[in-house]
Write a protein that holds these residues in place. Structure first.
Motif, PDB file in Angstrom:
ATOM      1  N   GLY A  43       0.819  -1.216   0.000  1.00  0.00           N
ATOM      2  CA  GLY A  43       0.000   0.000   0.000  1.00  0.00           C
ATOM      3  C   GLY A  43       0.846   1.257   0.000  1.00  0.00           C
ATOM      4  O   GLY A  43       0.563   2.218  -0.722  1.00  0.00           O
ATOM      5  N   GLN A  44       1.912   1.266   0.798  1.00  0.00           N
ATOM      6  CA  GLN A  44       2.801   2.421   0.834  1.00  0.00           C
ATOM      7  C   GLN A  44       3.500   2.620  -0.513  1.00  0.00           C
ATOM      8  O   GLN A  44       3.661   3.753  -0.968  1.00  0.00           O
ATOM      9  CB  GLN A  44       3.831   2.262   1.942  1.00  0.00           C
ATOM     10  N   ALA A  45       3.907   1.527  -1.138  1.00  0.00           N
ATOM     11  CA  ALA A  45       4.561   1.630  -2.445  1.00  0.00           C
ATOM     12  C   ALA A  45       3.600   2.213  -3.473  1.00  0.00           C
ATOM     13  O   ALA A  45       3.984   3.043  -4.297  1.00  0.00           O
ATOM     14  CB  ALA A  45       5.058   0.254  -2.899  1.00  0.00           C
ATOM     15  N   ILE A  46       2.342   1.790  -3.412  1.00  0.00           N
ATOM     16  CA  ILE A  46       1.334   2.309  -4.345  1.00  0.00           C
ATOM     17  C   ILE A  46       1.151   3.806  -4.122  1.00  0.00           C
ATOM     18  O   ILE A  46       1.169   4.598  -5.067  1.00  0.00           O
ATOM     19  CB  ILE A  46      -0.007   1.568  -4.167  1.00  0.00           C
ATOM     20  N   LEU A  50       1.896   7.203  -6.782  1.00  0.00           N
ATOM     21  CA  LEU A  50       0.788   7.969  -7.354  1.00  0.00           C
ATOM     22  C   LEU A  50       0.764   9.391  -6.813  1.00  0.00           C
ATOM     23  O   LEU A  50       0.623   9.606  -5.628  1.00  0.00           O
ATOM     24  CB  LEU A  50      -0.538   7.282  -7.023  1.00  0.00           C
ATOM     25  N   THR A  51       0.876  10.354  -7.721  1.00  0.00           N
ATOM     26  CA  THR A  51       0.920  11.747  -7.277  1.00  0.00           C
ATOM     27  C   THR A  51       0.075  12.682  -8.138  1.00  0.00           C
ATOM     28  O   THR A  51       0.203  13.875  -8.024  1.00  0.00           O
ATOM     29  CB  THR A  51       2.372  12.258  -7.275  1.00  0.00           C
ATOM     30  N   LEU A 154       6.139  -3.549  -8.349  1.00  0.00           N
ATOM     31  CA  LEU A 154       4.812  -2.965  -8.594  1.00  0.00           C
ATOM     32  C   LEU A 154       4.905  -1.443  -8.601  1.00  0.00           C
ATOM     33  O   LEU A 154       4.324  -0.784  -9.463  1.00  0.00           O
ATOM     34  CB  LEU A 154       3.815  -3.433  -7.537  1.00  0.00           C
ATOM     35  N   MET A 155       5.642  -0.885  -7.649  1.00  0.00           N
ATOM     36  CA  MET A 155       5.789   0.566  -7.566  1.00  0.00           C
ATOM     37  C   MET A 155       6.354   1.132  -8.867  1.00  0.00           C
ATOM     38  O   MET A 155       5.857   2.129  -9.383  1.00  0.00           O
ATOM     39  CB  MET A 155       6.689   0.951  -6.392  1.00  0.00           C
ATOM     40  N   ARG A 156       7.389   0.483  -9.407  1.00  0.00           N
ATOM     41  CA  ARG A 156       7.982   0.972 -10.660  1.00  0.00           C
ATOM     42  C   ARG A 156       6.956   0.954 -11.794  1.00  0.00           C
ATOM     43  O   ARG A 156       6.864   1.893 -12.579  1.00  0.00           O
ATOM     44  CB  ARG A 156       9.204   0.142 -11.030  1.00  0.00           C
ATOM     45  N   LYS A 157       6.157  -0.111 -11.877  1.00  0.00           N
ATOM     46  CA  LYS A 157       5.146  -0.225 -12.937  1.00  0.00           C
ATOM     47  C   LYS A 157       4.067   0.852 -12.768  1.00  0.00           C
ATOM     48  O   LYS A 157       3.666   1.499 -13.746  1.00  0.00           O
ATOM     49  CB  LYS A 157       4.516  -1.624 -12.909  1.00  0.00           C
ATOM     50  N   LEU A 158       3.597   1.048 -11.538  1.00  0.00           N
ATOM     51  CA  LEU A 158       2.552   2.057 -11.306  1.00  0.00           C
ATOM     52  C   LEU A 158       3.077   3.467 -11.551  1.00  0.00           C
ATOM     53  O   LEU A 158       2.340   4.317 -12.056  1.00  0.00           O
ATOM     54  CB  LEU A 158       1.982   1.925  -9.896  1.00  0.00           C
ATOM     55  N   GLU A 160       5.280   4.281 -13.754  1.00  0.00           N
ATOM     56  CA  GLU A 160       5.282   4.392 -15.212  1.00  0.00           C
ATOM     57  C   GLU A 160       3.868   4.712 -15.707  1.00  0.00           C
ATOM     58  O   GLU A 160       3.676   5.597 -16.542  1.00  0.00           O
ATOM     59  CB  GLU A 160       5.772   3.069 -15.805  1.00  0.00           C
ATOM     60  N   LYS A 161       2.873   4.016 -15.183  1.00  0.00           N
ATOM     61  CA  LYS A 161       1.494   4.232 -15.615  1.00  0.00           C
ATOM     62  C   LYS A 161       0.962   5.580 -15.135  1.00  0.00           C
ATOM     63  O   LYS A 161       0.174   6.217 -15.828  1.00  0.00           O
ATOM     64  CB  LYS A 161       0.588   3.105 -15.104  1.00  0.00           C
ATOM     65  N   ALA A 162       1.381   6.029 -13.948  1.00  0.00           N
ATOM     66  CA  ALA A 162       0.925   7.308 -13.407  1.00  0.00           C
ATOM     67  C   ALA A 162       1.448   8.485 -14.217  1.00  0.00           C
ATOM     68  O   ALA A 162       0.845   9.555 -14.218  1.00  0.00           O
ATOM     69  CB  ALA A 162       1.349   7.446 -11.946  1.00  0.00           C
ATOM     70  N   ARG A 163       2.551   8.294 -14.927  1.00  0.00           N
ATOM     71  CA  ARG A 163       3.116   9.371 -15.753  1.00  0.00           C
ATOM     72  C   ARG A 163       2.377   9.536 -17.079  1.00  0.00           C
ATOM     73  O   ARG A 163       2.602  10.502 -17.797  1.00  0.00           O
ATOM     74  CB  ARG A 163       4.586   9.081 -16.044  1.00  0.00           C
ATOM     75  N   GLY A 164       1.518   8.584 -17.403  1.00  0.00           N
ATOM     76  CA  GLY A 164       0.800   8.629 -18.672  1.00  0.00           C
ATOM     77  C   GLY A 164      -0.107   9.841 -18.774  1.00  0.00           C
ATOM     78  O   GLY A 164      -0.372  10.535 -17.808  1.00  0.00           O
ATOM     79  N   THR A 165      -0.580  10.069 -19.977  1.00  0.00           N
ATOM     80  CA  THR A 165      -1.486  11.196 -20.193  1.00  0.00           C
ATOM     81  C   THR A 165      -2.915  10.688 -20.149  1.00  0.00           C
ATOM     82  O   THR A 165      -3.181   9.495 -20.273  1.00  0.00           O
ATOM     83  CB  THR A 165      -1.219  11.861 -21.555  1.00  0.00           C
ATOM     84  N   GLY A 166      -3.823  11.601 -19.991  1.00  0.00           N
ATOM     85  CA  GLY A 166      -5.228  11.235 -19.942  1.00  0.00           C
ATOM     86  C   GLY A 166      -5.642  10.879 -18.535  1.00  0.00           C
ATOM     87  O   GLY A 166      -5.145  11.415 -17.566  1.00  0.00           O
TER      88      GLY A 166
END
Length: 185
Positions: A43-46, A50-51, A154-158, A160-166
């Motif tokens: 949970g902390q990693a997630i 996410l920011t 998991l943190m690294r993958k999230l 990456e996804k959090a940097r996406g647009t939209g």
């Protein structure tokens, strides 16, 4: 005499009964603590990953319309979609592994019904490093469930996804509210 013995014997009897029941069921306090620490670390990693306003996380989602089997350890919104995350502190015995994947797939389906049209990804996180790292993905019916060896992966993958647009701030707020509802209970 009974006035003195009953207050002493009752808690001792309850403790021994619970200890016997726990031992019989295979529960170990040590394992339960490891599981709780694993979920907390994940949970902390997630949350660290996410920011953005299109990102949010809700922990221990138990809403019956969303979580079809048990609870969802972590439901995460990113610009890429929703992530249904199940955390295990260690190795899952082979006879229980397929059932674990089935539970994740059922909860993924529940989240898809809750948020139609949104990409939903199921994940299994082994919070402690495995002797033999798990496969990166597992197929179960029409779903592909991603596996991560450690919360950091998991943190690294999230991230990456959090940097996406939209993404959708309203969806992120809906996920956030699920977490706030849980925290209020």
């Amino acid at each position: 005499m009974w006035d003195v013995l009953i207050p002493v014997l009752l808690p001792v009897t309850a403790f021994l009964g619970l200890a016997f029941f726990s031992a019989k069921r295979g529960w170990r306090v040590r394992d339960m603590r490891k599981g709780a620490r694993a979920e907390e670390k994940t949970g902390q990693a997630i949350e660290y990953a996410l920011t953005r306003d299109t990102c949010a996380v809700a922990h221990h989602v138990e809403e019956k319309d969303i979580a079809r089997v048990g609870d969802i350890d972590h439901l995460v919104a990113t610009p890429d979609g929703l992530w249904v995350i199940e955390t295990k502190h260690g190795r899952v015995p082979k006879p229980q592994f397929r059932e674990t994947l089935r539970r994740i797939a059922a909860n993924v389906e529940g989240v898809r019904k809750w948020a139609p049209g949104v990409q939903v990804t199921g994940c299994l996180v082994f919070a402690s490093k495995q002797d033999k790292p798990p496969a990166k993905t597992f197929k179960l019916g029409k779903d592909t469930i991603m596996a991560f060896d450690g919360a950091e992966a998991l943190m690294r993958k999230l991230r990456e996804k959090a940097r996406g647009t939209g993404g959708c701030p309203e969806l992120a707020r809906s996920v956030w509210k699920l977490g706030k509802l849980e925290a209020a209970d």
